[in-house]
Structure formats: structure tokens, C-alpha cells
Enzyme design. Sequence first.
Site, PDB file in Angstrom:
ATOM      1  N   ASP A 165       3.818   2.057  -1.263  1.00 34.22           N
ATOM      2  CA  ASP A 165       2.734   1.136  -0.940  1.00 34.22           C
ATOM      3  C   ASP A 165       1.454   1.980  -0.889  1.00 34.22           C
ATOM      4  OD1 ASP A 165       1.459  -1.262   0.110  1.00 34.22           O
ATOM      5  OD2 ASP A 165       1.354  -0.127   1.991  1.00 34.22           O
TER       6      ASP A 165
ATOM      7  N   ASP B 136      -2.068   0.762   0.421  1.00 34.41           N
ATOM      8  CA  ASP B 136      -3.029   0.530   1.497  1.00 34.41           C
ATOM      9  C   ASP B 136      -2.374   0.606   2.877  1.00 34.41           C
ATOM     10  OD1 ASP B 136      -4.718   0.201  -0.629  1.00 34.41           O
ATOM     11  OD2 ASP B 136      -4.738  -1.985  -0.531  1.00 34.41           O
TER      12      ASP B 136
ATOM     13  N   GLY C 223      -9.172  -3.495   5.242  1.00 35.58           N
ATOM     14  CA  GLY C 223      -8.954  -4.877   4.810  1.00 35.58           C
ATOM     15  C   GLY C 223      -9.535  -5.057   3.417  1.00 35.58           C
TER      16      GLY C 223
ATOM     17  N   GLN D 116      -2.243  -6.731  -4.472  1.00 39.75           N
ATOM     18  CA  GLN D 116      -3.706  -6.742  -4.470  1.00 39.75           C
ATOM     19  C   GLN D 116      -4.213  -8.171  -4.640  1.00 39.75           C
ATOM     20  OE1 GLN D 116      -5.843  -4.233  -3.844  1.00 39.75           O
ATOM     21  NE2 GLN D 116      -4.153  -2.845  -3.411  1.00 39.75           N
TER      22      GLN D 116
ATOM     23  N   CYS E 232       0.144  -6.152  -8.139  1.00 37.06           N
ATOM     24  CA  CYS E 232       0.202  -7.608  -8.286  1.00 37.06           C
ATOM     25  C   CYS E 232      -1.163  -8.158  -7.897  1.00 37.06           C
ATOM     26  CB  CYS E 232       1.272  -8.197  -7.362  1.00 37.06           C
ATOM     27  SG  CYS E 232       1.063  -9.982  -7.132  1.00 37.06           S
TER      28      CYS E 232
ATOM     29  N   LYS F  33       5.106  -8.300  -3.697  1.00 37.87           N
ATOM     30  CA  LYS F  33       6.161  -7.837  -2.794  1.00 37.87           C
ATOM     31  C   LYS F  33       6.378  -8.855  -1.677  1.00 37.87           C
ATOM     32  CE  LYS F  33       3.907  -3.975  -1.966  1.00 37.87           C
ATOM     33  NZ  LYS F  33       3.479  -2.648  -1.442  1.00 37.87           N
TER      34      LYS F  33
END
Length: 164
Positions: free
Chosen positions: A8, A10, A18, A52, A89, A101
Site C-alpha cells: 500500500d 498512502d 488525505g 486512488q 485503482c 482493494k
Amino acid sequence: MRKAVFLDRDNTLIYDPGYIHEVDKVKLLDGVGEGLKLLKEAGYLLIVVSNQSGIGRGYFTEREFWEVNYRLQELLEHFNVQIDDFFFCPHRPGEGCKCRKPGTLMVEKAVEKWKIDVKESFVIGDKDIDVELAFRAGCRGGIKVGVPCFENFLKAASFIVGEK
Ligand SMILES: [Mg+2]
Ligand SMILES: [Zn+2]
């Protein structure tokens, strides 16, 4: 067949206030450079798989997503390690795509492209969906960082490297 750690991005590799898309906000999290280096030296491909939805929501562009990735690579040069590939994505939740995910399509694409043995591979992320991805994709394991056993990325990487 190669093995991989699906990562992953972020709040696992970089800090995310954010929907991060600003290059100047990109900061490696604690232990990430050292941990990635350790995994690379143990023979793992390093493959980012990232939801994303900010792209699908129109908050930022695909180009901005890639600029963050390039900045991440730049920061990793200091540790002599690089991410091997990025899958993402761009869809919003509820669009019914197979890549978001814990959907497994990003992992499946990576497995095919890089000839990866998924049973020898791991996922590291900061959310339950990352652990669920590992389970659904048939990985050897999934690790959630930022919890007591794995308080930072290096702890997770060390655990994987210690698994023979
Ligand atoms: Mg995350
Ligand atoms: Zn998708």
C-alpha cells in the site's frame, strides 16, 4: 518464479493527510527506506498497489498521482532502493470495479506481468482491506502496520525477511 511484497502507498510508505497529490507534501514514514531495502535484498519485488479514488472523484489527476510516485522514488534513492512497479485503482467505491482493494485485480495483473509466485508473497498496508487483499489473493501473509506488533514499516519488513 519471483516473490513480491505488494505495498500500500498512502500511510504505509508515505504520510497521507488525505488524498495526497502534492509533491511537496511527500514524506517517507518511519523505517520505510530501511525496510524496503531489507525486502529488496531478500529477493522481493517491491510493487505498489494503491486505491486512488481521488482520481475518480476528480480531486486530482492521474498525472499528479504519478508525480507523487516519482517523488517517492527520489526519496528512496537515498536508501539505494526503488519501487519496481506501481498499480493503482482510479475508481470510486461503488463503481463495481475489480481493482479497488480488497479486490484482487491489481495483484493479478502484477503476478502475470512479473511472473510472481503469489503464495510466496506478502502484502503490507495500513488498513484491514490490505490484510484482506492478502487473504483473497492467496498470499503467504498480510501485515497491517501502525499496530502494536508492527508499529512501523521496518518491523513488518523484518518479520517477512525472518520468515524462511
Ligand atoms: Mg493506506
Ligand atoms: Zn478499480
